[in-house]
Design a protein around this motif. Structure first.
Motif, PDB file in Angstrom:
ATOM      1  N   ALA A   1       0.810  -1.216   0.000  1.00  0.00           N
ATOM      2  CA  ALA A   1       0.000   0.000   0.000  1.00  0.00           C
ATOM      3  C   ALA A   1       0.846   1.271   0.000  1.00  0.00           C
ATOM      4  O   ALA A   1       0.345   2.340  -0.324  1.00  0.00           O
ATOM      5  N   TYR A   2       2.126   1.179   0.361  1.00  0.00           N
ATOM      6  CA  TYR A   2       2.999   2.356   0.453  1.00  0.00           C
ATOM      7  C   TYR A   2       4.265   2.116  -0.360  1.00  0.00           C
ATOM      8  O   TYR A   2       5.257   1.602   0.157  1.00  0.00           O
ATOM      9  N   GLN A   3       4.219   2.449  -1.637  1.00  0.00           N
ATOM     10  CA  GLN A   3       5.375   2.281  -2.512  1.00  0.00           C
ATOM     11  C   GLN A   3       6.560   3.066  -1.964  1.00  0.00           C
ATOM     12  O   GLN A   3       6.428   4.232  -1.610  1.00  0.00           O
ATOM     13  N   GLY A   4       7.714   2.421  -1.847  1.00  0.00           N
ATOM     14  CA  GLY A   4       8.923   3.098  -1.392  1.00  0.00           C
ATOM     15  C   GLY A   4       9.190   2.982   0.095  1.00  0.00           C
ATOM     16  O   GLY A   4      10.267   3.343   0.559  1.00  0.00           O
ATOM     17  N   LEU A   5       8.232   2.501   0.875  1.00  0.00           N
ATOM     18  CA  LEU A   5       8.419   2.359   2.322  1.00  0.00           C
ATOM     19  C   LEU A   5       9.011   0.987   2.639  1.00  0.00           C
ATOM     20  O   LEU A   5       8.567  -0.032   2.121  1.00  0.00           O
ATOM     21  N   THR A   6      10.014   0.968   3.485  1.00  0.00           N
ATOM     22  CA  THR A   6      10.627  -0.275   3.944  1.00  0.00           C
ATOM     23  C   THR A   6      10.742  -0.231   5.462  1.00  0.00           C
ATOM     24  O   THR A   6      11.222   0.755   6.024  1.00  0.00           O
ATOM     25  N   VAL A   7      10.261  -1.270   6.127  1.00  0.00           N
ATOM     26  CA  VAL A   7      10.368  -1.402   7.581  1.00  0.00           C
ATOM     27  C   VAL A   7      11.297  -2.585   7.859  1.00  0.00           C
ATOM     28  O   VAL A   7      11.125  -3.653   7.269  1.00  0.00           O
TER      29      VAL A   7
ATOM     30  N   MET B   1      13.060   2.361   9.634  1.00  0.00           N
ATOM     31  CA  MET B   1      12.126   2.655   8.537  1.00  0.00           C
ATOM     32  C   MET B   1      12.850   3.543   7.541  1.00  0.00           C
ATOM     33  O   MET B   1      13.637   4.400   7.923  1.00  0.00           O
ATOM     34  N   SER B   2      12.572   3.311   6.269  1.00  0.00           N
ATOM     35  CA  SER B   2      13.095   4.191   5.233  1.00  0.00           C
ATOM     36  C   SER B   2      12.028   4.392   4.168  1.00  0.00           C
ATOM     37  O   SER B   2      11.167   3.529   3.961  1.00  0.00           O
ATOM     38  N   TYR B   3      12.093   5.548   3.524  1.00  0.00           N
ATOM     39  CA  TYR B   3      11.130   5.869   2.473  1.00  0.00           C
ATOM     40  C   TYR B   3      11.890   6.429   1.282  1.00  0.00           C
ATOM     41  O   TYR B   3      12.663   7.379   1.435  1.00  0.00           O
ATOM     42  N   ARG B   4      11.710   5.814   0.127  1.00  0.00           N
ATOM     43  CA  ARG B   4      12.359   6.286  -1.097  1.00  0.00           C
ATOM     44  C   ARG B   4      11.308   6.901  -1.998  1.00  0.00           C
ATOM     45  O   ARG B   4      10.251   6.323  -2.234  1.00  0.00           O
ATOM     46  N   PHE B   5      11.626   8.072  -2.513  1.00  0.00           N
ATOM     47  CA  PHE B   5      10.689   8.747  -3.418  1.00  0.00           C
ATOM     48  C   PHE B   5      11.420   9.279  -4.617  1.00  0.00           C
ATOM     49  O   PHE B   5      12.592   9.313  -4.709  1.00  0.00           O
TER      50      PHE B   5
END
Length: 71
Positions: A24-30, A67-71
């Motif tokens: 559901a959240y493209q780019g999110l990694t936990v 947590m990381s988020y790539r955009f």
């Protein structure tokens, strides 16, 4: 081995790592990491003094959440 020298005992620790990327959240990694899972008491080889046989024990179990988020 000379009597005034001490042998460093070996040790085994278990580390576990997991990573999740929710659809559901493209780019999110936990990520979750547990180092020394069984909380074994040990001393790193670099902290062991051969002449005295003394060493500083490692702190024990280590839990890390990231947590990381790539955009």
């Amino acid at each position: 081995m000379p009597e005034d020298k001490h042998e460093k005992p070996g040790y085994v620790v278990h580390d576990v790592r997991a990573q999740w990327q929710p659809a559901a959240y493209q780019g999110l990694t936990v990520s979750l990491a547990v180092n020394n899972l069984l909380d074994k008491e040990y001393s790193e080889h670099s902290s062991f003094t051969l002449s005295s046989g003394n060493s500083m024990p490692e702190p024990g179990r280590d839990l890390r959440l990231g947590m990381s988020y790539r955009f």
